[in-house]
Write a protein that holds these residues in place. Structure first.
Motif, PDB file in Angstrom:
ATOM      1  N   LYS A 144      44.121  39.828  43.075  1.00 55.50           N
ATOM      2  CA  LYS A 144      43.218  40.958  43.331  1.00 55.50           C
ATOM      3  C   LYS A 144      43.430  41.415  44.768  1.00 55.50           C
ATOM      4  O   LYS A 144      43.045  40.752  45.714  1.00 55.50           O
ATOM      5  CB  LYS A 144      41.755  40.551  43.116  1.00 55.50           C
ATOM      6  CG  LYS A 144      40.741  41.634  43.560  1.00 55.50           C
ATOM      7  CD  LYS A 144      40.897  42.922  42.763  1.00 55.50           C
ATOM      8  CE  LYS A 144      39.808  43.936  43.101  1.00 55.50           C
ATOM      9  NZ  LYS A 144      40.047  44.595  44.414  1.00 55.50           N
ATOM     10  N   GLY A 145      44.104  42.564  44.910  1.00 51.87           N
ATOM     11  CA  GLY A 145      44.333  43.125  46.234  1.00 51.87           C
ATOM     12  C   GLY A 145      43.293  44.167  46.571  1.00 51.87           C
ATOM     13  O   GLY A 145      42.437  44.523  45.752  1.00 51.87           O
ATOM     14  N   GLY A 146      43.367  44.682  47.791  1.00 49.26           N
ATOM     15  CA  GLY A 146      42.433  45.722  48.209  1.00 49.26           C
ATOM     16  C   GLY A 146      42.627  46.995  47.398  1.00 49.26           C
ATOM     17  O   GLY A 146      43.762  47.382  47.089  1.00 49.26           O
ATOM     18  N   SER A 147      41.530  47.649  47.060  1.00 51.29           N
ATOM     19  CA  SER A 147      41.587  48.863  46.242  1.00 51.29           C
ATOM     20  C   SER A 147      42.346  49.982  46.936  1.00 51.29           C
ATOM     21  O   SER A 147      42.919  50.859  46.274  1.00 51.29           O
ATOM     22  CB  SER A 147      40.170  49.327  45.890  1.00 51.29           C
ATOM     23  OG  SER A 147      39.416  49.575  47.064  1.00 51.29           O
ATOM     24  N   GLU A 148      42.367  49.970  48.282  1.00 46.86           N
ATOM     25  CA  GLU A 148      43.079  51.016  49.012  1.00 46.86           C
ATOM     26  C   GLU A 148      44.588  50.955  48.750  1.00 46.86           C
ATOM     27  O   GLU A 148      45.298  51.930  48.956  1.00 46.86           O
ATOM     28  CB  GLU A 148      42.794  50.926  50.509  1.00 46.86           C
ATOM     29  CG  GLU A 148      43.057  49.615  51.162  1.00 46.86           C
ATOM     30  CD  GLU A 148      41.960  48.574  50.957  1.00 46.86           C
ATOM     31  OE1 GLU A 148      42.236  47.409  51.260  1.00 46.86           O
ATOM     32  OE2 GLU A 148      40.853  48.904  50.481  1.00 46.86           O
ATOM     33  N   ALA A 149      45.098  49.806  48.268  1.00 47.98           N
ATOM     34  CA  ALA A 149      46.530  49.654  47.978  1.00 47.98           C
ATOM     35  C   ALA A 149      46.799  49.642  46.480  1.00 47.98           C
ATOM     36  O   ALA A 149      47.811  49.095  46.031  1.00 47.98           O
ATOM     37  CB  ALA A 149      47.060  48.372  48.619  1.00 47.98           C
ATOM     38  N   ALA A 150      45.935  50.253  45.696  1.00 47.55           N
ATOM     39  CA  ALA A 150      46.008  50.137  44.227  1.00 47.55           C
ATOM     40  C   ALA A 150      47.352  50.560  43.654  1.00 47.55           C
ATOM     41  O   ALA A 150      47.933  49.858  42.817  1.00 47.55           O
ATOM     42  CB  ALA A 150      44.882  50.946  43.592  1.00 47.55           C
TER      43      ALA A 150
END
Length: 431
Positions: A144-150
């Protein structure tokens, strides 16, 4: 797929992945490196979309820097994959061998943990590093990465999955999670997920520990320190501190507080001020510091703040003991360094500072899995269980005991027919 289905798929895949031979895993790593090179323009285009959207959403500068995944960073992660490929397979290593009696041999052998759930910040390069470390160590992974890097995370995860499965890895070993609701559900899946590794603040790590029964390997704040002892070599002060603060300001191993011995403060502080202000670093300090150099006032909160920005707090201390006490009180047990020419002083500092990484006469930025020779890292653990510091391949391993006998029973020993020898064996497990 639901998060439950993803976790169960990862669990099924982990059984097969744990038994894969080294050649197949290394083949998969090379396939991933090649595919990333081939699809470079698509990856950068996806990252451009994330970056443009984040600028519109006014994402903080340090986070924007972490988000950027350009050709240079892509080349770096590809080099990291090939470096990782050269490392020995950590699976199946004999860590202990004991002969309980003639023909009854006990071995402790390294094996993968199983399924790792990792929540990380807005760094697409972290996704590649984490997933390839899990591959090499035989672990399935939920990311689960940051949403800004979706967009960037999505294409990277797809490339890694496609290339690795074509090379022989089991389908389902890598899963990308994108919603917060899925993260909260993931915390409940203790039957399928063996370890959680959060890369975030202390508050975030504590939240997970309070809301999950799954073991947590915490990667908390990076409140890192450098202490200038009274005999510090002036030629080392500027390069070390400038590197530790500005080489990559958004990193968790960037120095946030500088401690200066009061007997040398009048000599050292002007050097520090000139060097850091030339790099546009904002300085705040204690009353004693501000009596020597003209900078802003530091508050109590500053001593425990991870700025991840061009800002540094400075405190004048009476000596080594106060420096150690300050670090152990306000630090995050991440990385702390001393600059001194006195070996005994350095030895005391490194023994008494309660941090995962303690350095003598060098930058805190060396605290990194790649720089340590681990290939990469899934994070830097500040906890005291299982793994500490940069978590590379060894930190993703556990072990099992293998006992090889020839018909012996416990009753043979209880009756006195046989006796335990407990003799060390100088050999690897044959199975």
């Amino acid at each position: 797929m639901t998060i439950i289905e993803r976790a169960k798929a990862a669990k099924r895949a982990s059984i097969r992945l744990a038994a894969l031979d080294s050649a197949t895993k290394d083949k998969a790593l090379e396939a991933i490196a090649i595919r990333l090179e081939e699809r470079k323009s698509e990856i950068i285009a996806a990252n451009d979309k994330d970056y443009a959207r984040s600028i519109e959403e006014k994402l903080d500068g340090p986070l924007l820097k972490r988000l950027r995944f350009d050709e240079e960073k892509l080349s770096g992660v590809i080099d990291g994959i090939r470096s990782l490929k050269k490392l020995a397979d950590p699976v199946g290593q004999t860590k202990l061998a004991t002969q309980l009696d003639n023909g009854l041999d006990l071995y402790r052998v390294s094996c993968p943990i199983g399924v790792i759930g990792i929540i990380f910040e807005s760094r697409p390069d972290a996704l590649v590093q984490i997933s390839t470390l899990c591959l090499k160590s035989g672990n399935s992974v939920l990311l689960k990465g940051g949403s800004e890097a979706a967009n960037t995370n999505r294409i990277l995860a797809d490339i890694i999955r496609e290339a690795s499965v074509e090379a022989g890895l089991p389908e389902g070993w890598i899963q990308l999670i994108e919603t917060r609701s899925d993260v909260n559900e993931m915390f409940k899946l203790s039957d399928d997920i063996d370890l959680l590794i959060p890369r975030g603040s202390n508050a975030f790590v504590k939240y997970i520990m309070d809301n999950s029964n799954i073991p947590v390997l915490g990667h908390a704040d990076g409140v890192c320190h450098i202490y200038l002892h009274e005999d510090a070599d002036e030629t080392k002060i500027e390069p070390i501190i400038v590197d530790a603060k500005t080489q990559y300001v958004a990193a968790c191993n960037t120095v946030e507080t500088l401690l200066v011995n009061e007997s040398a403060a009048k000599r050292f502080l002007p050097i520090v001020k000139a060097a850091l202000e030339a790099k546009q670093v904002e300085l705040v300090g204690c009353e004693k510091t501000r009596a020597i150099i003209d900078i802003g006032e530091a508050t109590e909160e500053d001593w425990s703040t991870e700025y991840v920005d061009y800002k540094l707090s400075i405190k004048v201390v009476s000596g080594l003991d106060e420096a150690i006490d300050h670090i152990n009180t306000y630090g995050s047990s991440h990385t702390d360094a001393i600059i001194t020419e006195d070996e005994e002083v350095a030895r005391k500092f490194m023994a008494l500072v309660d941090s995962a990484n303690v350095f003598w006469n060098c930058s805190t930025r060396f605290s990194d899995g790649f720089r340590y020779g681990f290939g990469a890292e899934v994070g830097i653990s500040t906890s005291k269980i299982h793994a500490r510091g940069p978590v590379g391949l060894d930190g993703l391993m556990i072990y099992k005991y293998k006992l090889i006998g020839h018909g012996q029973t416990v009753n043979d020993f209880n009756s006195g027919k046989l006796t335990y020898k407990h003799t060390a064996l100088g050999q690897n497990c044959p199975l």
